[in-house]
Design a protein around this motif. Structure first.
Motif, short mmCIF file in Angstrom:
data_model
loop_
_atom_site.label_atom_id
_atom_site.label_comp_id
_atom_site.label_asym_id
_atom_site.label_seq_id
_atom_site.Cartn_x
_atom_site.Cartn_y
_atom_site.Cartn_z
N ASP A 54 0.83 -1.21 0.00
CA ASP A 54 0.00 0.00 0.00
C ASP A 54 0.86 1.26 0.00
O ASP A 54 0.48 2.29 -0.55
CB ASP A 54 -0.93 0.02 1.22
N LYS A 55 2.05 1.17 0.62
CA LYS A 55 2.96 2.31 0.66
C LYS A 55 3.94 2.29 -0.51
O LYS A 55 4.89 3.05 -0.54
CB LYS A 55 3.71 2.33 1.98
N SER A 93 13.06 0.29 2.32
CA SER A 93 12.25 1.45 2.66
C SER A 93 12.98 2.33 3.67
O SER A 93 13.95 1.90 4.29
CB SER A 93 10.93 1.02 3.27
N VAL A 97 9.10 4.54 7.93
CA VAL A 97 7.95 3.85 7.33
C VAL A 97 7.78 2.46 7.96
O VAL A 97 6.66 1.97 8.09
CB VAL A 97 8.14 3.74 5.80
N GLN A 128 5.46 2.33 10.90
CA GLN A 128 4.05 2.38 10.52
C GLN A 128 3.56 1.01 10.04
O GLN A 128 2.45 0.59 10.36
CB GLN A 128 3.84 3.41 9.41
N ILE A 129 4.41 0.31 9.30
CA ILE A 129 4.01 -1.00 8.76
C ILE A 129 3.89 -2.03 9.88
O ILE A 129 2.94 -2.81 9.93
CB ILE A 129 5.03 -1.48 7.72
#
Length: 136
Positions: free
Chosen positions: A46-47, A94, A98, A101-102
């Protein structure tokens, strides 16, 4: 012949630093393990991150053979117990912020998550607890 454009000394590329991050998942329950893997990969895609995996590592089978009789008398009958440990690897490319968040998804009971960052020396100033694996 094509040549690469020369970079000026002391000029660094701007933008967030991309790190290689390896997430290791272990569990005795395959169903919970696969659900957490699917959630992590879905969140990463999604990111729009580069995702490799889940790589299914060989299952470790721990076996214990013991006598059924508590006193040692009687016929020699044996019980065999085993526990299977399943392991999955997921590689991400990444920025470090991030990943938090994942990995903030709800993790099923019995699934251990370990996050390791390949470029850990560069992250000491950004993420002080990056040197230690995150156990959830």
């Amino acid at each position: 012949m094509a040549t690469k454009p020369a970079q000026k000394a002391g000029v660094e590329e701007e933008g967030p630093a991309v790190h290689r991050i390896r997430i290791t998942l272990t569990s005795k329950n395959v169903k919970n393990l696969e659900k957490v893997c699917a959630d992590l990969i879905k969140g990463a895609k999604d990111k729009q991150l580069k995702v490799k995996g889940p790589v299914r590592m060989p299952t470790k089978t721990l076996r214990i053979t013991t006598r059924k009789s508590p006193c040692g008398e009687g016929t020699n009958t044996w019980d065999t117990f085993e526990m299977r440990i399943h392991k999955r690897l997921i590689d991400l490319h990444s920025p470090a912020d991030v990943v938090k968040q994942i990995t903030s998804i709800s993790i099923e009971p019995g699934v251990e998550v370990e996050v390791t960052i390949a470029d850990a020396k560069l992250l000491e100033s950004v993420l002080p607890d990056a040197m230690q694996p995150i156990m959830v």
